[in-house]
Scaffold this motif. Structure first.
Motif, PDB file in Angstrom:
ATOM      1  N   ALA A 129      27.485  35.025 -12.733  1.00  0.00           N
ATOM      2  CA  ALA A 129      26.774  34.528 -13.920  1.00  0.00           C
ATOM      3  C   ALA A 129      25.560  35.382 -14.270  1.00  0.00           C
ATOM      4  CB  ALA A 129      26.332  33.086 -13.692  1.00  0.00           C
TER       5      ALA A 129
ATOM      6  N   PHE B 179      16.481  27.186 -14.747  1.00  0.00           N
ATOM      7  CA  PHE B 179      16.723  28.095 -15.862  1.00  0.00           C
ATOM      8  C   PHE B 179      17.038  29.489 -15.322  1.00  0.00           C
ATOM      9  CE2 PHE B 179      14.100  25.098 -18.462  1.00  0.00           C
ATOM     10  CZ  PHE B 179      15.033  24.874 -19.457  1.00  0.00           C
TER      11      PHE B 179
ATOM     12  N   GLY C 298      17.940  31.798 -17.882  1.00  0.00           N
ATOM     13  CA  GLY C 298      17.831  32.470 -19.168  1.00  0.00           C
ATOM     14  C   GLY C 298      17.439  31.448 -20.206  1.00  0.00           C
TER      15      GLY C 298
ATOM     16  N   ASP D 252      11.426  27.419 -19.373  1.00  0.00           N
ATOM     17  CA  ASP D 252      12.227  28.556 -19.814  1.00  0.00           C
ATOM     18  C   ASP D 252      11.411  29.630 -20.521  1.00  0.00           C
ATOM     19  OD1 ASP D 252      11.674  27.375 -22.265  1.00  0.00           O
ATOM     20  OD2 ASP D 252      13.748  27.432 -22.984  1.00  0.00           O
TER      21      ASP D 252
ATOM     22  N   ARG E 131      19.839  28.654 -20.911  1.00  0.00           N
ATOM     23  CA  ARG E 131      20.895  28.757 -19.893  1.00  0.00           C
ATOM     24  C   ARG E 131      20.389  28.176 -18.575  1.00  0.00           C
ATOM     25  NH1 ARG E 131      24.084  33.875 -17.474  1.00  0.00           N
ATOM     26  NH2 ARG E 131      26.192  33.011 -17.617  1.00  0.00           N
TER      27      ARG E 131
ATOM     28  N   PHE F 135      22.542  22.805 -23.473  1.00  0.00           N
ATOM     29  CA  PHE F 135      22.365  24.029 -22.705  1.00  0.00           C
ATOM     30  C   PHE F 135      23.706  24.713 -22.424  1.00  0.00           C
ATOM     31  CE2 PHE F 135      18.544  21.626 -21.122  1.00  0.00           C
ATOM     32  CZ  PHE F 135      17.596  22.474 -21.689  1.00  0.00           C
ATOM     33  N   ASP F 136      23.634  26.023 -22.207  1.00  0.00           N
ATOM     34  CA  ASP F 136      24.737  26.771 -21.618  1.00  0.00           C
ATOM     35  C   ASP F 136      24.644  26.527 -20.114  1.00  0.00           C
ATOM     36  OD1 ASP F 136      26.598  28.589 -20.710  1.00  0.00           O
ATOM     37  OD2 ASP F 136      25.417  30.360 -21.242  1.00  0.00           O
ATOM     38  N   VAL F 137      25.573  25.759 -19.554  1.00  0.00           N
ATOM     39  CA  VAL F 137      25.469  25.296 -18.175  1.00  0.00           C
ATOM     40  C   VAL F 137      26.423  26.069 -17.264  1.00  0.00           C
ATOM     41  CG1 VAL F 137      25.692  23.317 -16.628  1.00  0.00           C
ATOM     42  CG2 VAL F 137      24.790  22.991 -18.942  1.00  0.00           C
ATOM     43  N   VAL F 138      25.844  26.629 -16.211  1.00  0.00           N
ATOM     44  CA  VAL F 138      26.606  27.285 -15.155  1.00  0.00           C
ATOM     45  C   VAL F 138      26.565  26.379 -13.936  1.00  0.00           C
ATOM     46  CG1 VAL F 138      26.700  29.266 -13.589  1.00  0.00           C
ATOM     47  CG2 VAL F 138      26.042  29.589 -16.000  1.00  0.00           C
TER      48      VAL F 138
END
Length: 332
Positions: free
Chosen positions: A297, A210, A212, A149, A215, A244-247
């Motif tokens: 996203a 990654f 971001g 990241d 993210r 983590f912010d997971v999408v």
């Protein structure tokens, strides 16, 4: 432990160029050679709208075909290449105080499964073209087995990096120490298994990427017969547990070859190209939705998708066969 003071930039950083592999062996690609070349021609054209492309070819026939199909959109470079998977055979680019360097790890054919003349020396050949210094390491490591990241965190999988066919005797502690020394990482997040039929033994670039700092995008199962249902659910849970912010985007579901064998298709095997993401598209009903959700996203990055079924018959997709060269302007 001695720090080597090198920075591995995230892949959304500014790029000065990108390497792309060109299928050059009829023996390896068989009847898929020309269809794969057509898909790569389209990938090169899309990449070249954002970043200069260097297309690596091997042999007279491949050079002629690449010139006819791609000469207006890239620089064609002849090198003794085994196969197109430059993410794994090429160097890992890093910044240090003196500028850009290339890290060369030992390549052993994904655990000695596919040993092809030319692959072992690809990193050195590419860095000679780049006119960059090379720093060699004795450990086996492929670029597709790690994701970073740019802020000290590395994603990887136990199936690959702890496999006895890579660095026998090295455990999590030793691998984490290697990453801390070479990549200045202060955190390694371990996922477990990779996709079904992935001959790389579970490369992370088919599982989670990654997009971001803090993210990550991964996939959720698609269709009742998704062969990676349990694996994908475990990946998402592990990433959430890591904070983590997971999408999530849909997986391609079950994608099979002409003989009915499951192939390791992944929508997250995309490549960044200076403000653009190029996502592989498969002959499934989920690729359109995956592109849309990834675009939703990524507010400041354009997401496009291109066909990759024929490339996939060789074992990978867009991320596996490309390697970006970061720009010195990326270092703040």
């Amino acid at each position: 432990m001695i720090q080597e003071n090198r920075l591995i930039l995230p892949e959304w950083s500014q790029q000065s160029s990108v390497w792309v592999g060109w299928p050059s062996s009829a023996e390896l690609w068989g009847s898929y050679l020309q269809p794969a070349r057509i898909e790569i021609r389209d990938l090169v054209a899309e990449l070249s709208s954002r970043v200069p492309v260097r297309l690596v070819v091997s042999g007279t026939e491949a050079a002629i075909a690449a010139t006819e199909m791609c000469k207006k959109t890239c620089e064609i470079i002849e090198l003794p290449m085994g196969d197109i998977w430059l993410r794994d055979t090429g160097p890992i680019y890093a910044h240090q105080s003196e500028g850009l360097v290339g890290l060369r790890f030992r390549f052993n054919g994904w655990g000695e499964k596919y040993l092809i003349d030319g692959d072992e020396d690809m990193a050195q050949s590419m860095l000679a073209i780049d006119q960059l210094s090379m720093v060699s390491h004795t450990e086996v490591l492929e670029g597709g087995s790690i994701e970073y990241d740019g802020n000290g965190c590395v994603l990887t999988t136990r199936q690959c990096l702890l496999n006895s066919n890579r660095n026998e005797g090295l455990g999590e502690t030793e691998i984490e120490s290697l990453f801390a020394r070479v990549f200045e990482s202060d955190r390694v997040v371990w996922l477990n298994e990779g996709l079904t039929s992935d001959h790389t033994d579970g490369h992370v670039d088919n599982l989670a990427r990654f997009i971001g700092k803090g993210r990550v995008v991964c996939q959720r199962p698609s269709g009742d017969d998704d062969p990676n249902r349990d694996v994908l659910r475990a990946v998402e849970q592990d990433l959430l547990a890591a904070g983590f912010d997971v999408v999530t985007i849909p997986s391609p579901g079950r994608i099979s070859d002409a003989e009915g064998n499951v192939m390791p298709a992944s929508h997250v095997n995309f490549v960044f190209a200076n403000g653009k993401i190029i996502m592989p598209r498969f002959e499934d009903i989920f690729s359109h939705l995956a592109r849309k959700e990834l675009q939703d996203a990524m507010l400041n990055i354009e997401v496009v998708s291109l066909p990759a079924n024929n490339i996939l018959t060789g074992g990978g997709a867009f991320h596996c066969m490309t390697l970006q060269v970061p720009s010195l302007d990326s270092v703040v």
